[in-house]
Design a protein around this motif. Structure first.
Motif, PDB file in Angstrom:
ATOM      1  N   PRO A  23       0.800  -1.233   0.000  1.00  0.00           N
ATOM      2  CA  PRO A  23       0.000   0.000   0.000  1.00  0.00           C
ATOM      3  C   PRO A  23       0.831   1.280   0.000  1.00  0.00           C
ATOM      4  CG  PRO A  23      -0.862  -1.575   1.585  1.00  0.00           C
ATOM      5  CD  PRO A  23       0.456  -2.109   1.136  1.00  0.00           C
ATOM      6  N   LEU A  24       2.059   1.226   0.491  1.00  0.00           N
ATOM      7  CA  LEU A  24       2.845   2.458   0.619  1.00  0.00           C
ATOM      8  C   LEU A  24       3.181   3.092  -0.729  1.00  0.00           C
ATOM      9  CD1 LEU A  24       5.239   1.538   3.581  1.00  0.00           C
ATOM     10  CD2 LEU A  24       3.031   2.734   3.619  1.00  0.00           C
ATOM     11  N   PRO A  25       3.755   2.375  -1.707  1.00  0.00           N
ATOM     12  CA  PRO A  25       4.002   3.025  -2.993  1.00  0.00           C
ATOM     13  C   PRO A  25       2.722   3.384  -3.737  1.00  0.00           C
ATOM     14  CG  PRO A  25       4.538   0.691  -3.114  1.00  0.00           C
ATOM     15  CD  PRO A  25       4.320   1.008  -1.673  1.00  0.00           C
ATOM     16  N   LEU A  26       1.656   2.602  -3.538  1.00  0.00           N
ATOM     17  CA  LEU A  26       0.391   2.944  -4.190  1.00  0.00           C
ATOM     18  C   LEU A  26      -0.145   4.278  -3.676  1.00  0.00           C
ATOM     19  CD1 LEU A  26      -1.405  -0.536  -4.236  1.00  0.00           C
ATOM     20  CD2 LEU A  26      -0.477   0.708  -6.199  1.00  0.00           C
ATOM     21  N   LEU A  27      -0.189   4.405  -2.362  1.00  0.00           N
ATOM     22  CA  LEU A  27      -0.650   5.669  -1.788  1.00  0.00           C
ATOM     23  C   LEU A  27       0.329   6.794  -2.085  1.00  0.00           C
ATOM     24  CD1 LEU A  27      -1.939   4.400   1.672  1.00  0.00           C
ATOM     25  CD2 LEU A  27      -3.319   5.303  -0.209  1.00  0.00           C
ATOM     26  N   GLY A  28       1.625   6.468  -2.104  1.00  0.00           N
ATOM     27  CA  GLY A  28       2.626   7.486  -2.391  1.00  0.00           C
ATOM     28  C   GLY A  28       2.467   8.066  -3.779  1.00  0.00           C
ATOM     29  N   ALA A  29       2.144   7.229  -4.766  1.00  0.00           N
ATOM     30  CA  ALA A  29       1.960   7.725  -6.134  1.00  0.00           C
ATOM     31  C   ALA A  29       0.800   8.706  -6.206  1.00  0.00           C
ATOM     32  CB  ALA A  29       1.727   6.549  -7.080  1.00  0.00           C
ATOM     33  N   THR A  30      -0.312   8.350  -5.575  1.00  0.00           N
ATOM     34  CA  THR A  30      -1.471   9.246  -5.600  1.00  0.00           C
ATOM     35  C   THR A  30      -1.196  10.526  -4.820  1.00  0.00           C
ATOM     36  OG1 THR A  30      -2.873   7.273  -5.657  1.00  0.00           O
ATOM     37  CG2 THR A  30      -3.962   9.364  -5.225  1.00  0.00           C
ATOM     38  N   ALA A  31      -0.486  10.410  -3.709  1.00  0.00           N
ATOM     39  CA  ALA A  31      -0.159  11.595  -2.919  1.00  0.00           C
ATOM     40  C   ALA A  31       0.744  12.543  -3.692  1.00  0.00           C
ATOM     41  CB  ALA A  31       0.513  11.174  -1.610  1.00  0.00           C
ATOM     42  N   VAL A  32       1.711  11.998  -4.404  1.00  0.00           N
ATOM     43  CA  VAL A  32       2.612  12.840  -5.201  1.00  0.00           C
ATOM     44  C   VAL A  32       1.834  13.594  -6.273  1.00  0.00           C
ATOM     45  CG1 VAL A  32       4.457  12.751  -6.923  1.00  0.00           C
ATOM     46  CG2 VAL A  32       4.712  11.527  -4.768  1.00  0.00           C
ATOM     47  N   LEU A  33       0.899  12.912  -6.923  1.00  0.00           N
ATOM     48  CA  LEU A  33       0.104  13.565  -7.967  1.00  0.00           C
ATOM     49  C   LEU A  33      -0.871  14.590  -7.382  1.00  0.00           C
ATOM     50  CD1 LEU A  33      -0.711  10.525 -10.275  1.00  0.00           C
ATOM     51  CD2 LEU A  33       0.795  12.456 -10.802  1.00  0.00           C
ATOM     52  N   SER A  34      -1.300  14.366  -6.146  1.00  0.00           N
ATOM     53  CA  SER A  34      -2.253  15.287  -5.512  1.00  0.00           C
ATOM     54  C   SER A  34      -1.562  16.504  -4.920  1.00  0.00           C
ATOM     55  CB  SER A  34      -3.037  14.548  -4.422  1.00  0.00           C
ATOM     56  OG  SER A  34      -3.783  13.482  -4.953  1.00  0.00           O
ATOM     57  N   PHE A  35      -0.410  16.304  -4.281  1.00  0.00           N
ATOM     58  CA  PHE A  35       0.271  17.391  -3.584  1.00  0.00           C
ATOM     59  C   PHE A  35       1.405  18.002  -4.403  1.00  0.00           C
ATOM     60  CE2 PHE A  35      -1.506  14.848  -0.080  1.00  0.00           C
ATOM     61  CZ  PHE A  35      -2.153  15.837   0.645  1.00  0.00           C
ATOM     62  N   GLY A  36       1.844  17.336  -5.464  1.00  0.00           N
ATOM     63  CA  GLY A  36       2.972  17.833  -6.244  1.00  0.00           C
ATOM     64  C   GLY A  36       2.716  19.145  -6.957  1.00  0.00           C
ATOM     65  N   PRO A  37       1.582  19.282  -7.658  1.00  0.00           N
ATOM     66  CA  PRO A  37       1.322  20.547  -8.365  1.00  0.00           C
ATOM     67  C   PRO A  37       1.201  21.708  -7.390  1.00  0.00           C
ATOM     68  CG  PRO A  37      -0.107  18.797  -9.176  1.00  0.00           C
ATOM     69  CD  PRO A  37       0.557  18.279  -7.936  1.00  0.00           C
ATOM     70  N   PRO A  38       1.579  22.906  -7.834  1.00  0.00           N
ATOM     71  CA  PRO A  38       1.463  24.082  -6.959  1.00  0.00           C
ATOM     72  C   PRO A  38       0.019  24.328  -6.533  1.00  0.00           C
ATOM     73  CG  PRO A  38       2.806  24.563  -8.898  1.00  0.00           C
ATOM     74  CD  PRO A  38       2.168  23.243  -9.141  1.00  0.00           C
ATOM     75  N   GLY A  39      -0.138  24.894  -5.352  1.00  0.00           N
ATOM     76  CA  GLY A  39      -1.462  25.224  -4.867  1.00  0.00           C
ATOM     77  C   GLY A  39      -2.048  24.150  -3.979  1.00  0.00           C
ATOM     78  N   PRO A  40      -3.198  24.450  -3.395  1.00  0.00           N
ATOM     79  CA  PRO A  40      -3.833  23.491  -2.480  1.00  0.00           C
ATOM     80  C   PRO A  40      -4.397  22.296  -3.244  1.00  0.00           C
ATOM     81  CG  PRO A  40      -5.274  25.376  -2.867  1.00  0.00           C
ATOM     82  CD  PRO A  40      -3.978  25.703  -3.530  1.00  0.00           C
ATOM     83  N   VAL A  41      -4.614  21.209  -2.502  1.00  0.00           N
ATOM     84  CA  VAL A  41      -5.212  20.016  -3.096  1.00  0.00           C
ATOM     85  C   VAL A  41      -6.677  20.304  -3.410  1.00  0.00           C
ATOM     86  CG1 VAL A  41      -5.779  17.589  -2.699  1.00  0.00           C
ATOM     87  CG2 VAL A  41      -3.647  18.541  -1.810  1.00  0.00           C
ATOM     88  N   ASP A  42      -7.075  20.061  -4.665  1.00  0.00           N
ATOM     89  CA  ASP A  42      -8.459  20.335  -5.044  1.00  0.00           C
ATOM     90  C   ASP A  42      -9.340  19.134  -4.724  1.00  0.00           C
ATOM     91  OD1 ASP A  42      -7.826  18.467  -6.980  1.00  0.00           O
ATOM     92  OD2 ASP A  42      -7.654  19.935  -8.601  1.00  0.00           O
ATOM     93  N   ALA A  43     -10.624  19.257  -5.068  1.00  0.00           N
ATOM     94  CA  ALA A  43     -11.573  18.184  -4.755  1.00  0.00           C
ATOM     95  C   ALA A  43     -11.217  16.897  -5.476  1.00  0.00           C
ATOM     96  CB  ALA A  43     -12.993  18.627  -5.126  1.00  0.00           C
ATOM     97  N   GLY A  44     -10.734  17.028  -6.709  1.00  0.00           N
ATOM     98  CA  GLY A  44     -10.350  15.833  -7.464  1.00  0.00           C
ATOM     99  C   GLY A  44      -9.200  15.099  -6.804  1.00  0.00           C
ATOM    100  N   GLY A  45      -8.217  15.843  -6.323  1.00  0.00           N
ATOM    101  CA  GLY A  45      -7.091  15.218  -5.649  1.00  0.00           C
ATOM    102  C   GLY A  45      -7.509  14.544  -4.358  1.00  0.00           C
ATOM    103  N   ALA A  46      -8.388  15.195  -3.609  1.00  0.00           N
ATOM    104  CA  ALA A  46      -8.857  14.602  -2.357  1.00  0.00           C
ATOM    105  C   ALA A  46      -9.642  13.325  -2.614  1.00  0.00           C
ATOM    106  CB  ALA A  46      -9.726  15.610  -1.604  1.00  0.00           C
ATOM    107  N   ALA A  47     -10.511  13.361  -3.623  1.00  0.00           N
ATOM    108  CA  ALA A  47     -11.281  12.159  -3.962  1.00  0.00           C
ATOM    109  C   ALA A  47     -10.367  11.033  -4.421  1.00  0.00           C
ATOM    110  CB  ALA A  47     -12.300  12.492  -5.056  1.00  0.00           C
ATOM    111  N   ALA A  48      -9.339  11.395  -5.200  1.00  0.00           N
ATOM    112  CA  ALA A  48      -8.392  10.376  -5.665  1.00  0.00           C
ATOM    113  C   ALA A  48      -7.658   9.725  -4.498  1.00  0.00           C
ATOM    114  CB  ALA A  48      -7.395  11.003  -6.636  1.00  0.00           C
TER     115      ALA A  48
END
Length: 308
Positions: free
Chosen positions: A238-263
């Motif tokens: 689960p760690l690399p799986l969650l890590g991949a989604t977290a990187v895509l959600s938190f990597g872009p500048p700005g706050p995490v949007d609804a799509g990132g949170a749902a993902a």
């Protein structure tokens, strides 16, 4: 993951295995009749599921990045030929071991198609992959060909070592990079797309190997998941799986949007459910990894693969 025996330092098969490209006499023409001929055998020997999945991912990334139809088709063809070469080389290299272990679903081992023919198909696919990759751009093509080379190295040597994870990390991380570099002007890929791809590759290796750890160990395989054992691999997955989604959600500048949170919620559920159900369903961990990859692909398509 295909069961193999311990590989010698030179990456060769045991001397008792017989002449190169041969299979035991028991896997003869009778197998070919049952399986429907060598054409079907070649089709099955290329590992069609993973080959098509990675090719579809490349196509989706190319189209989602704004490349035209012809350019996307070129990238798709390059990735497809690379994947075919990897799948065929895997089955050809393992043919004698798979025949001795009576592994099912292995056309090069059961006599449906000769291992020599599978090697030839792998060589042709690799030869075609080179100009197709370079036609996407010298840098993009070089990145893709490096990923294909890493996959071949996995087949021939690394899957029996503690570095078995490395080709997966390199290959999955290279895919969004190659797509980005194929765009006009060759823009650099966003770091989080490469990092997420690498983490998904690591997870794919764990999930794909998990159901066969005991069988592979008996055959002498000592890749990273085999060294961790079933329990350790299941806890790590689960760690690399969650890590991949977290990187895509938190990597872009700005706050995490609804799509990132749902993902993150969806990926977390799939990442944890897969290993948890693994004792009841052999492929549950792999199914969970595929589900997380689908969520991450959606994020990639929304956010793009190039630096803004």
């Amino acid at each position: 993951m295909d069961a193999t025996e311990r590989v010698s330092p030179a990456g060769s098969v045991p001397a008792a295995a017989g002449p190169a490209g041969s299979v035991p006499a028991a896997a003869g023409p009778a197998g070919a009749g049952r399986r429907g001929g060598w054409i079907l055998g070649l089709a099955l020997a290329c590992h069609p599921g993973p080959a098509l999945a990675v090719t579809a991912l490349a196509c989706a990334l190319a189209l989602g990045s704004g490349l035209g139809g012809s350019r996307s088709a070129l990238i798709t063809a390059a990735v497809l030929t690379g994947q075919l070469s990897v799948g065929w080389s895997n089955d050809a290299y393992d043919a004698r071991r798979d025949a001795r272990a009576a592994r099912r679903g292995k056309p090069a081992a059961d006599g449906t198609v000769g291992a020599g023919a599978v090697w030839a198909a792998a060589a042709v696919a690799l030869t075609v992959c080179v100009p197709l990759s370079l036609a996407c751009g010298v840098l993009a093509g070089t990145v893709h060909l490096a990923a294909v080379a890493a996959a071949w190295l996995y087949n021939l040597r690394l899957k029996a070592t503690a570095l078995s994870w490395l080709p997966y990390v390199a290959g999955f991380g290279a895919l969004p990079a190659a797509v980005a570099l194929s765009l006009p002007g060759g823009p650099a890929p966003r770091w989080w797309t490469v990092a997420a791809g690498a983490l998904l590759g690591f997870a794919a290796h764990l999930a794909d190997t998990l159901p066969d750890i005991a069988e592979d160990r008996a055959a002498g395989i000592r890749g990273l998941p085999h060294r961790l054992g079933g329990r350790g691999t299941r806890l790590l997955l689960p760690l690399p799986l969650l890590g991949a989604t977290a990187v895509l959600s938190f990597g872009p500048p700005g706050p995490v949007d609804a799509g990132g949170a749902a993902a993150l919620v969806l990926a977390g559920a799939a990442a944890l459910a897969g290993p948890a159900l693994g004792r009841r369903w052999r492929k549950a961990a792999l199914a969970g990894a595929v589900a997380v990859a689908a969520v991450d692909l959606a994020l990639l398509l929304v956010r793009g693969v190039t630096a803004g």
